[in-house]
Write a protein that holds these residues in place. Sequence first.
Motif, PDB file in Angstrom:
ATOM      1  N   ARG A 198       0.706  -1.313  -0.062  1.00  0.00           N
ATOM      2  CA  ARG A 198       0.002   0.032  -0.090  1.00  0.00           C
ATOM      3  C   ARG A 198       0.897   1.080  -0.014  1.00  0.00           C
ATOM      4  O   ARG A 198       2.011   1.147   0.256  1.00  0.00           O
ATOM      5  CB  ARG A 198      -1.032  -0.067   1.311  1.00  0.00           C
ATOM      6  CG  ARG A 198      -0.070   0.022   2.604  1.00  0.00           C
ATOM      7  CD  ARG A 198      -1.056  -0.065   3.767  1.00  0.00           C
ATOM      8  NE  ARG A 198      -1.790   1.247   3.895  1.00  0.00           N
ATOM      9  CZ  ARG A 198      -1.296   2.138   4.838  1.00  0.00           C
ATOM     10  NH1 ARG A 198      -0.072   2.218   5.020  1.00  0.00           N
ATOM     11  NH2 ARG A 198      -2.082   3.280   4.739  1.00  0.00           N
ATOM     12  N   LEU A 199       0.145   2.416  -0.324  1.00  0.00           N
ATOM     13  CA  LEU A 199       1.200   3.524  -0.203  1.00  0.00           C
ATOM     14  C   LEU A 199       1.149   3.949   1.100  1.00  0.00           C
ATOM     15  O   LEU A 199       0.197   3.770   2.272  1.00  0.00           O
ATOM     16  CB  LEU A 199       0.380   4.690  -0.833  1.00  0.00           C
ATOM     17  CG  LEU A 199       0.093   4.597  -2.347  1.00  0.00           C
ATOM     18  CD1 LEU A 199      -0.856   5.832  -2.671  1.00  0.00           C
ATOM     19  CD2 LEU A 199       1.349   4.650  -3.121  1.00  0.00           C
ATOM     20  N   ALA A 200       2.193   4.574   1.535  1.00  0.00           N
ATOM     21  CA  ALA A 200       2.635   4.763   3.022  1.00  0.00           C
ATOM     22  C   ALA A 200       2.321   6.065   3.475  1.00  0.00           C
ATOM     23  O   ALA A 200       2.840   7.017   3.718  1.00  0.00           O
ATOM     24  CB  ALA A 200       4.202   4.663   3.168  1.00  0.00           C
ATOM     25  N   VAL A 201       0.875   6.284   3.247  1.00  0.00           N
ATOM     26  CA  VAL A 201       0.091   7.339   3.986  1.00  0.00           C
ATOM     27  C   VAL A 201      -0.928   6.951   4.951  1.00  0.00           C
ATOM     28  O   VAL A 201      -1.293   5.679   5.047  1.00  0.00           O
ATOM     29  CB  VAL A 201      -0.895   8.144   2.674  1.00  0.00           C
ATOM     30  CG1 VAL A 201       0.474   8.571   1.675  1.00  0.00           C
ATOM     31  CG2 VAL A 201      -1.593   7.329   1.965  1.00  0.00           C
ATOM     32  N   ALA A 202      -1.635   7.848   5.507  1.00  0.00           N
ATOM     33  CA  ALA A 202      -2.649   7.359   6.594  1.00  0.00           C
ATOM     34  C   ALA A 202      -3.648   7.031   5.774  1.00  0.00           C
ATOM     35  O   ALA A 202      -4.266   7.338   4.952  1.00  0.00           O
ATOM     36  CB  ALA A 202      -2.877   8.887   7.207  1.00  0.00           C
ATOM     37  N   GLU A 203      -4.184   5.843   6.458  1.00  0.00           N
ATOM     38  CA  GLU A 203      -5.440   5.107   5.820  1.00  0.00           C
ATOM     39  C   GLU A 203      -6.646   6.110   5.346  1.00  0.00           C
ATOM     40  O   GLU A 203      -7.146   5.915   4.272  1.00  0.00           O
ATOM     41  CB  GLU A 203      -6.056   3.822   6.631  1.00  0.00           C
ATOM     42  CG  GLU A 203      -6.918   3.049   5.998  1.00  0.00           C
ATOM     43  CD  GLU A 203      -7.189   2.055   7.073  1.00  0.00           C
ATOM     44  OE1 GLU A 203      -8.209   0.985   6.741  1.00  0.00           O
ATOM     45  OE2 GLU A 203      -6.474   1.783   8.042  1.00  0.00           O
ATOM     46  N   ALA A 204      -6.892   7.077   6.175  1.00  0.00           N
ATOM     47  CA  ALA A 204      -7.926   7.935   6.061  1.00  0.00           C
ATOM     48  C   ALA A 204      -7.669   8.968   4.636  1.00  0.00           C
ATOM     49  O   ALA A 204      -8.706   9.256   4.020  1.00  0.00           O
ATOM     50  CB  ALA A 204      -8.277   9.015   7.192  1.00  0.00           C
ATOM     51  N   ASN A 205      -6.471   8.882   4.288  1.00  0.00           N
ATOM     52  CA  ASN A 205      -6.174   9.796   3.061  1.00  0.00           C
ATOM     53  C   ASN A 205      -5.783   9.021   1.955  1.00  0.00           C
ATOM     54  O   ASN A 205      -5.402   9.477   0.763  1.00  0.00           O
ATOM     55  CB  ASN A 205      -4.959  10.788   3.498  1.00  0.00           C
ATOM     56  CG  ASN A 205      -5.271  11.490   4.434  1.00  0.00           C
ATOM     57  OD1 ASN A 205      -6.455  12.088   4.752  1.00  0.00           O
ATOM     58  ND2 ASN A 205      -4.231  12.164   5.460  1.00  0.00           N
ATOM     59  N   GLU A 206      -5.838   7.689   2.014  1.00  0.00           N
ATOM     60  CA  GLU A 206      -5.328   6.764   1.279  1.00  0.00           C
ATOM     61  C   GLU A 206      -6.077   6.780  -0.158  1.00  0.00           C
ATOM     62  O   GLU A 206      -5.281   6.833  -1.287  1.00  0.00           O
ATOM     63  CB  GLU A 206      -5.413   5.428   1.524  1.00  0.00           C
ATOM     64  CG  GLU A 206      -4.570   4.370   0.784  1.00  0.00           C
ATOM     65  CD  GLU A 206      -4.418   3.008   1.303  1.00  0.00           C
ATOM     66  OE1 GLU A 206      -3.686   2.054   0.642  1.00  0.00           O
ATOM     67  OE2 GLU A 206      -4.847   2.895   2.486  1.00  0.00           O
ATOM     68  N   ALA A 207      -7.350   6.866  -0.052  1.00  0.00           N
ATOM     69  CA  ALA A 207      -8.227   6.925  -1.530  1.00  0.00           C
ATOM     70  C   ALA A 207      -8.025   8.254  -2.189  1.00  0.00           C
ATOM     71  O   ALA A 207      -8.003   8.515  -3.353  1.00  0.00           O
ATOM     72  CB  ALA A 207      -9.682   6.764  -1.026  1.00  0.00           C
ATOM     73  N   LYS A 208      -7.690   9.293  -1.396  1.00  0.00           N
ATOM     74  CA  LYS A 208      -7.390  10.704  -1.912  1.00  0.00           C
ATOM     75  C   LYS A 208      -6.134  10.784  -2.644  1.00  0.00           C
ATOM     76  O   LYS A 208      -6.106  11.085  -3.636  1.00  0.00           O
ATOM     77  CB  LYS A 208      -7.530  11.780  -0.681  1.00  0.00           C
ATOM     78  CG  LYS A 208      -9.127  11.996  -0.350  1.00  0.00           C
ATOM     79  CD  LYS A 208      -9.096  13.161   0.833  1.00  0.00           C
ATOM     80  CE  LYS A 208     -10.574  13.246   1.360  1.00  0.00           C
ATOM     81  NZ  LYS A 208     -10.349  14.192   2.331  1.00  0.00           N
ATOM     82  N   VAL A 209      -5.147  10.190  -1.908  1.00  0.00           N
ATOM     83  CA  VAL A 209      -3.769  10.043  -2.494  1.00  0.00           C
ATOM     84  C   VAL A 209      -3.902   9.308  -3.781  1.00  0.00           C
ATOM     85  O   VAL A 209      -3.180   9.711  -4.966  1.00  0.00           O
ATOM     86  CB  VAL A 209      -2.875   9.583  -1.615  1.00  0.00           C
ATOM     87  CG1 VAL A 209      -1.462   9.377  -2.270  1.00  0.00           C
ATOM     88  CG2 VAL A 209      -2.649  10.667  -0.374  1.00  0.00           C
TER      89      VAL A 209
END
Length: 424
Positions: A198-209
């Motif tokens: 997965r992308l190493a970003v907060a899960e809440a922001n993953e879809a947006k990123v």
Amino acid sequence: MDELTASSCGCPDEERTGITRRGLLAAAGIAGAATLLDGPGRRYAFAAGAPVGDTLLCVFLRGGIDGLSAVAPIGDPGYAARRPTIAVPPAEALRLDRMFAMHPRMAPLKKVWDSKDLAVVVAAGDPDGTRSHFDAEDAMERGVAGGESVFTGWIDRHFTSRAQGQPPFPSVAIGYRLPTSLRGPAQDIVMRSASDFRLAVAEANEAKVERALADLHSGFAHPSATQAKETLRAIRLLAARRGKTYTPANGAAYPATEFGRSLQEVAQLIKAKVGLEAACVDLGGWDMHSGMGTTDNGLMAAQLDDFAGGLAAFYTDLGALMRTTTVVTMSEFGRTVAENGSNGTDHGYGSCMLVMGGGIRGGKVYGRWPTLAKSKLDKQGDLMVTTDYRDVLAEIVRVRMRNGRLGDVFPGLRPRALGFAESY
């Protein structure tokens, strides 16, 4: 930390243009999205859809395995004479035939041999070999003869040369760098594991990123754009496995080591039917200049426990899927015939290769044994190479991976069939 890796002319993008994928993303203000959860030791190549032929697992034994310990020529009078303390004792050896026997720590693989799904190729290696780790590894992973100015890897050339065309999702690398065998125009992605890809970003922001990355790389033709799209596609493809615990089948028990975990990841991807086409896994630690020990203890015994235990667990775990899976092991060179004064061996020449799978005519030793007679050794007194390692790989590519364009995969090679691979 890694960047997304892609190439289109046999060299990484940054070497051609000075631009990296991370650089492009950083310029857009979302550099964090370029970093994938990552770690050393595991590298994969896989394609969406069913593989054209077998799934390949290539295990590179980095450091130069002592093939004379793993598969000992106990029937050769020169063996014990040159190895007074480290030779495998005949009484402890696992007999394969009159000449050869496995080291007792290879017992888990002896069971696969007895099932006739494991073959051994002796006196194998690079006939143009060097005793430099870096140079030998580089040449073998490119799959070329000495002096050849070919910079792509042999697995990458398989993908780009086969008559069926490139798979829609060709290759993934897990580790700190792309292995040389996968270097080239086929698209490559870096991942750590199937369950954590997965992308190493907060899960809440993953879809947006993910949406932002998709928009950023749309509407222009560039390797970075293709690479980003394939990365996002891989994330979506493996999302269903995220956070799930994998349980090996058939009572398989992988070693609790990096090598064992790597093999388990490969098995998981094969079973997930994501279209895994090839996997490259490393097992280092074979450069034993001292302290090789005996069959009861020492570096060699511990290393072979990991090696044999891991591959045997992989075989057991896959079960029927081994019918369409081929495993090959290779190493940059072998070790000296004579042991040194430190209970070890130095950089040598010929070694051995193992080939395992349901499509392999196993239970047999392949290759011509040159013997350890002094007159039959190379100029530095080491085991001669009588089987080009590319002949082994070429037979796998042609027969099990169903690609007959061997001149493209191994330029300049006139392959000699050994006969260990069964046709589909």
